[in-house]
Design an enzyme around this catalytic site. Structure first.
Site, short mmCIF file in Angstrom:
data_model
loop_
_atom_site.label_atom_id
_atom_site.label_comp_id
_atom_site.label_asym_id
_atom_site.label_seq_id
_atom_site.Cartn_x
_atom_site.Cartn_y
_atom_site.Cartn_z
N HIS A 121 58.72 6.33 -10.69
CA HIS A 121 58.63 6.41 -9.23
C HIS A 121 60.02 6.78 -8.67
CE1 HIS A 121 56.92 5.57 -5.31
NE2 HIS A 121 58.09 5.03 -5.01
N ASN A 154 59.18 16.13 -15.46
CA ASN A 154 59.37 14.90 -16.27
C ASN A 154 58.68 15.05 -17.62
OD1 ASN A 154 60.85 12.55 -14.87
ND2 ASN A 154 59.62 13.48 -13.24
N GLY A 190 48.32 -3.34 -9.27
CA GLY A 190 48.80 -2.88 -7.97
C GLY A 190 49.34 -1.45 -8.06
N LEU A 239 44.84 4.27 -11.21
CA LEU A 239 44.03 3.83 -12.36
C LEU A 239 43.63 2.38 -12.19
CD1 LEU A 239 46.25 5.58 -15.04
CD2 LEU A 239 44.02 6.35 -14.21
#
Ligand code: GRF
Length: 205
Positions: free
Chosen positions: A112, A13, A151, A96
Site C-alpha cells: 500500500h 511492482n 479488513g 478478497l
C-alpha cells in the site's frame, strides 16, 4: 516454493518481483499472475517473462458482498491449482474475502502506498492516497507491506519505507518517489515471507 501474484494495473511492482527472481534474490518462483481486469500491462509483463497470466473478473451482476465471495473463491481455486504457497497483492484493487483468507492466513501480503494505518482503507488507492497526504500537510509518507486479514489495509505490518514530502510536491511527484521505495519493499517482503514459510515447512507446520 510458488508465489501467485495478483495485479490490477501497470505492474511495476510485479516487474520488481520478476527481476528479483531472475537475479536469484527471490528463490521462489512466480507460478502465475492473475488480474481482475483484462488488457492491463501487468499481464504483458508476466507473459514476456514466460509466466502464465490470466484474468478473473469479478461478476458485476452480483451484489457487492456476493461478488467478493464468488471472486475470492475463483482465486482460491486458482491458487490451489497452481500450488501457490504465498500470494502477493501487487496493486490489486479487488477485495478478497472468505475461505481464501482462512486457507491462506498469514500467507497473503499486500503493498500500500502510504504509512499505514494512515491513509488506508476502502477507497484509498492510487492518487487519492497521495492527495490526502498532501492535503493533511504531512511531512513524510511512504509505503507499507502487510499481511492481509479480513479488513482493508488493516493486517499486521511486515515492513515500511519512508520518503519525505517535499515543498511543491504534487500527487504525481510524491507517487513516483514512493514507487521507487515500493520496489525495494515488495522484494524485501517476499524474501522475508519465503524464509518464514521455509522455516514453517522445516518445522512440519
Ligand atoms: C502501487 O502504488 C501499490 O502500492 C498500490 O497500487 C500501485 C500498483 O502499481 N497498491 P503497479 O501496478 O505495481 O505499477
Amino acid at each position: 516454493m510458488n508465489i501467485l501474484v495478483l495485479v490490477s494495473g501497470n505492474g511495476t511492482n510485479l516487474q520488481a518481483l520478476i527481476d528479483a527472481h531472475y537475479s536469484s534474490i527471490i528463490t521462489a518462483g512466480i507460478c502465475a499472475v492473475i488480474s481482475d481486469r483484462p488488457g492491463i500491462y501487468a499481464l504483458e509483463r508476466a507473459r514476456a517473462a514466460g509466466i502464465p497470466a490470466l484474468t478473473e473478473e469479478p461478476d458485476k451482476g452480483l451484489s457487492k458482498e456476493q461478488r467478493r465471495i464468488e471472486h475470492s473463491k475463483r482465486i482460491l481455486e486458482r491458487a490451489r491449482n497452481y500450488k501457490a504457497d504465498l500470494i502477493i497483492l501487487a496493486g490489486y484493487l479487488s477485495i478478497l474475502q472468505g475461505e481464501l483468507l482462512q486457507e491462506y492466513m498469514g500467507r497473503i501480503i499486500n503493498i500500500h502506498p502510504s504509512l499505514l494505518p494512515k491513509y488506508g482503507g476502502q477507497g484509498m488507492y492510487g492518487e487519492r492516497v497521495h492527495r490526502a497526504v498532501l492535503d493533511a500537510r504531512e511531512k513524510e509518507s511512504g509505503c507499507t507491506v502487510h499481511l492481509v486479514d479480513q479488513g482493508t489495509d488493516t493486517g499486521p505490518i511486515l515492513l515500511q519505507r519512508k520518503v519525505p514530502v517535499l515543498a511543491g510536491d504534487t500527487a504525481e511527484s510524491l507517487a513516483q518517489r514512493i514507487h521507487k521505495e515500493e520496489y525495494i519493499a515488495i522484494v524485501e517482503a517476499a524474501v522475508l515471507m519465503v524464509q518464514r514459510l521455509d522455516k514453517d515447512t522445516e518445522k512440519g507446520n
